[in-house]
Design an enzyme around this catalytic site. Structure first.
Site: not given
Length: 438
Positions: A272, A287, A359, A362, A400
């Site tokens: 990303r 990130r 987070e 999701s 994560r």
């Protein structure tokens, strides 16, 4: 993609729901195009009727031996006019399609309204937050202190937002992914899938990343090819998530009813650009431009999708429970959901150094939104093709999870205890210590 008939029959209600997602539908543009479409369709039908009548007159005139040249000229002129109207109609349909591809999914009625993450609703917590008798370090300080996490070398190789792991930390990262895969396959009934990491434009459009979020993607033009104005599609895109490749397995397919549900799991790297996130989480593994994720995808009958969503979130939670990592589950509000989602649960894991939950997964039900874009269907009990429902979720983000383990399992001497469930994947290793001293 939404069913355009919803907009044609109940525009006010649909736009109100879209407003709760912080999306303002271009009502005036849509109404203008719709008015033109209706007018041209009516004119096209009238021309077709006139041409059909004239064509019948040609046959009748010939049977009587009459001159048909005038009628033939009229039919030819009608054909030219009809072609022009059809071209105009095709252009209008294309413009409507562009609008529809940019419209997010409608929120399910159970989703709380809100503008951002501050309006998300906590629905449960699990686990005990660790109490340290020392000041908790963040994962960067822990990893660098062990000489196992190297951002400087990663920056030399690639640039910012990349990482290089070594020795026991690299092994732990691999062990986490293997444990997740084994749990989802052996206990939760998923089919393990190895998918391409490079996908075409149609695949990304199918799941909703394109055209709206192109700036978030990494594009690969193979062989240094250039593209003309009429062929702007790059060779490949690097996947931002295995959701893209797994969900598109059923693109342009009609799935047998008896084969449902389909449940896929894949471990892949994800890529990303993190466009728009500059300045956010620049320190560490939270990130990154490249990270690993174990992705879960369900392809289900429409009547079963919300039952499947509860199963999906439960499967993801099981990983954290097995690793004894404290977390909470949030229902995202309308303004914080992803583009394709009708309803989303987030799992947030506790990070001691930040003293907050972050987070780690999701889990979303997209209902028929992606299936309509992909034309992914099944034959219902009457044999009629019907759109599938698609769901996806992280089970979990590997990096994560590694961050959470480093911070929650840290010790005063700088070592990190390996969770019991991961030790079989680490040849029994129970602690990470300074590289060379393990």
């Amino acid at each position: 993609m939404l069913d355009i008939q919803l907009l044609r029959t109940d525009l006010n209600q649909v736009t109100r729901k879209l407003n709760t997602r912080n999306y303002h539908f271009p009502v005036d543009r849509f109404n203008h195009l719709e008015a033109r479409r209706k007018k041209i369709q009516t004119q096209t039908q009238e021309l077709q009727a006139r041409r059909n009548t004239a064509s019948k007159q040609i046959g009748l005139a010939k049977s009587k031996g009459e001159d048909t040249s005038a009628i033939l000229t009229e039919v030819a002129q009608l054909g030219d006019e009809l072609k022009q109207f059809q071209d105009n109609l095709e252009q209008i349909q294309s413009e409507l399609q562009k609008i529809m591809l940019d419209v997010p999914n409608l929120p399910h009625n159970s989703v709380p309204e809100g503008t951002g993450e501050e309006d998300n609703q906590e629905i449960r917590r699990w686990g005990k937050i660790p109490a340290f008798e020392f000041e908790a370090k963040d994962h960067v300080a822990i990893g660098e202190g062990l000489n196992l996490l190297d951002f400087e070398s990663a920056a030399k190789l690639s640039g910012a937002r990349f990482s290089l792991m070594k020795d026991g930390l690299a092994r732990l990262h691999r062990a986490i992914a293997q444990f997740m895969l084994d749990t989802h396959i052996q206990e939760h009934g998923y089919t393990e899938t190895y998918t391409p990491y490079l996908v075409n434009r149609d695949s990304l459009q199918g799941t909703g990343q394109l055209p709206k979020f192109e700036e978030d993607l990494f594009v690969v033009n193979a062989g240094g090819k250039t593209f003309t104005e009429n062929n702007q599609t790059p060779d490949y895109y690097l996947i931002p998530t295995a959701e893209v490749s797994l969900t598109n397995i059923v693109r342009n397919e009609i799935v047998a009813l008896k084969s449902l549900p389909l449940k896929f799991v894949a471990h892949t790297p994800c890529f990303r650009s993190e466009a728009g996130s500059y300045g956010k989480d620049t320190r560490g593994l939270i990130r990154q431009h490249q990270f690993d994720k174990v992705e879960l995808v369900h392809i289900v009958h429409p009547d079963e999708s919300y039952t499947a969503l509860e199963e999906l979130i439960s499967n993801a939670e099981k990983i954290l429970q097995e690793l004894d990592l404290p977390y909470r589950v949030m229902t995202l509000c309308t303004g914080d959901m992803g583009f394709s989602a009708a309803k989303t649960y987030d799992i947030e894991v506790w990070l001691p150094a930040q003293k907050t939950y972050r987070e780690i997964s999701s889990c979303s039900n997209c209902e028929s939104f992606q299936a309509r874009r992909m034309q992914a269907r099944f034959r219902n009990k009457n044999g009629k093709p019907e759109l599938l429902h698609t769901l996806n979720g992280s089970g979990l983000a590997v990096g994560r999870t590694l961050v959470a383990i480093l911070e929650n399992y840290q010790n005063a001497d700088g070592s990190v205890t390996v969770p019991e469930r991961l030790r079989p994947y680490m040849n029994g290793l129970d602690q990470l210590r300074i590289a060379g001293g393990q």
